[in-house]
Structure formats: C-alpha cells, structure tokens
Design an enzyme around this catalytic site. Structure first.
Site, PDB file in Angstrom:
ATOM      1  N   HIS A 136       0.668   5.222   6.347  1.00 57.41           N
ATOM      2  CA  HIS A 136       0.236   5.537   4.988  1.00 57.41           C
ATOM      3  C   HIS A 136       0.310   7.028   4.724  1.00 57.41           C
ATOM      4  CE1 HIS A 136      -1.713   1.596   5.825  1.00 57.41           C
ATOM      5  NE2 HIS A 136      -1.195   1.352   4.637  1.00 57.41           N
ATOM      6  N   GLU A 141      -5.797   8.704  12.182  1.00 55.85           N
ATOM      7  CA  GLU A 141      -4.430   9.029  12.590  1.00 55.85           C
ATOM      8  C   GLU A 141      -3.536   7.883  12.141  1.00 55.85           C
ATOM      9  OE1 GLU A 141      -4.056  10.055  16.672  1.00 55.85           O
ATOM     10  OE2 GLU A 141      -5.511  11.701  16.560  1.00 55.85           O
ATOM     11  N   SER A 199       0.799  -1.220   0.000  1.00 52.50           N
ATOM     12  CA  SER A 199       0.000   0.000   0.000  1.00 52.50           C
ATOM     13  C   SER A 199       0.835   1.273   0.000  1.00 52.50           C
ATOM     14  CB  SER A 199      -0.940   0.025   1.215  1.00 52.50           C
ATOM     15  OG  SER A 199      -0.193  -0.061   2.424  1.00 52.50           O
TER      16      SER A 199
END
Length: 223
Positions: free
Chosen positions: A187, A183, A9
């Site tokens: 990422h 939060e 990701s």
C-alpha cells in the site's frame, strides 16, 4: 465526461484516519480536469466489487465517460473462483461489456507491483494475472494502462531504499492507527499514490489523443 474507478485498496480513496496510506485514485483529481468518481475499496476482488459496487458505479455512467478497471491483488488469493484465465477474466470481460453498452470507454489496468526486491530487481508477485489482463485488453480492443510495468521500472530505477518512500512505512509512535509502526510494501504512502496518479492521468491523455492537436516542434527546437 467523468472518470469512474473500479478497483481495490491500491486505487481507493484514503481514509482520513489512515493517511498517509492511500490508493492512487484518491489523488487522480489533482491531475485531470474532469470529475472523478472513485468506487474502489480495500479488499475488493472482481467478485465482491460486482456484488457491492458495480451497480451503483454503472448507474452514474453516461455516454462518453471513462471507466478504469484495476483488480488482481485480491483475486489471486482466490484461485479456484477467480483464476487468472478463469473467473477473473470472465468478470473483467463482463465489466467491459457493461461499460460499452452505455457508450462509455472501458480501460483495463494491471496491478501496481509490490516492493519486493531481490537484490536490485523486483520479484514479480502477481503470477499470470497481469498477462491475463494484457491478453484480454488485446482480445477486446480495450486500452490498457500497464501499472505492473510502470511500477516495476519505477521501483528498480529508484532502488530499494528510495522506493521505500513510496510505500506506507511508519515508525513506532508515528501514527495513532499503527502505534507499533507499519512496514507495508503493498500500500502506498500518499507520496507514492500521487506519483502513480500523475502517471495514470498522463496515460489518459495519451488514450484520449488529447495532445495531438499541438504543432510538432522537433525541427524548431533543433534549430
């Protein structure tokens, strides 16, 4: 020439309904002249990527292309199958061999660090995985882009507060996907993703020796 990205990701293209959360690969096209094929996906390990995406990625690789390979965030969650000096590097080695068999260039990349501060210093969170990639790159004679080092330096240089802007921190009500707020110190916000993408593009130029034809200017500039 085409750039092909294999990763998790932190590399993946943004999903329209999740922006501003994004991996850096989604913005690489802004900084390189050649096409980018980003196969990275959220939650990917070397194992799941090989099973789900590696074949389609390789099908599009032609001689002279570049394949960047960045894993580790999720592999470290499966230490029995994907140990840093075991299944993880075994799979990375196989990926490099596959790329080379197509007369293309493989580039290994360490994972971006997480924004986990202890005072003014970042706490390393990836254990032996970055060192395992560094050692494998040396063993195989493969170029390395060390995002663990780059991001650790970047966060510490900015400091805890400013580095937060690189990540997906959202206030309650700011985004419909996360109505209670978010939060996230793993990422990237698109602000951070674009900065990492710009660095990767510059690293590509160095690996490709893209600027060596330009004349030396040091003496001229010194006057």
């Amino acid at each position: 020439m085409t750039y092909h990205l294999a990763g998790d990701s932190t590399v993946a293209d943004p999903k329209p309904d999740e922006l501003p959360l994004s991996g850096w690969g989604g913005f690489l096209g802004r900084y390189v002249e050649d096409p980018v094929r980003n196969h990275a996906f959220g939650g990917a390990t070397t194992e799941t990527f090989l099973a789900e995406c590696w074949g389609p990625l390789l099908d599009g690789v032609e001689a002279g292309d570049t394949v960047l390979i960045q894993f580790g965030h999720n592999d470290q969650k499966e230490p029995e199958l994907l140990a840093a000096r075991g299944g993880y590097t075994t799979r990375l080695r196989g990926m490099v061999e596959d790329v080379r068999s197509r007369d293309a260039r493989a580039i290994l990349c360490t994972s971006p660090e997480r924004r986990w501060f202890d005072g003014e210093r970042i706490t390393p969170t990836h254990g032996d995985y970055p060192d395992a990639v560094r050692d494998l790159a040396e063993q195989l004679g493969v170029p390395l882009i060390d995002l663990t080092v780059l991001t650790t330096w970047l966060y510490e240089d900015l400091g805890p507060a400013a580095a937060k802007d690189l990540f997906c921190h959202l206030a309650p009500g700011e985004h419909p996907v996360w109505p209670e707020g978010k939060e996230d110190d793993t990422h990237f916000h698109e602000r951070g993703a674009t900065r990492i993408a710009a660095y990767v593009a510059r690293a590509f130029r160095a690996i490709e020796r893209a600027d060596g034809h330009l004349p030396a200017r040091g003496l001229e500039l010194m006057g």
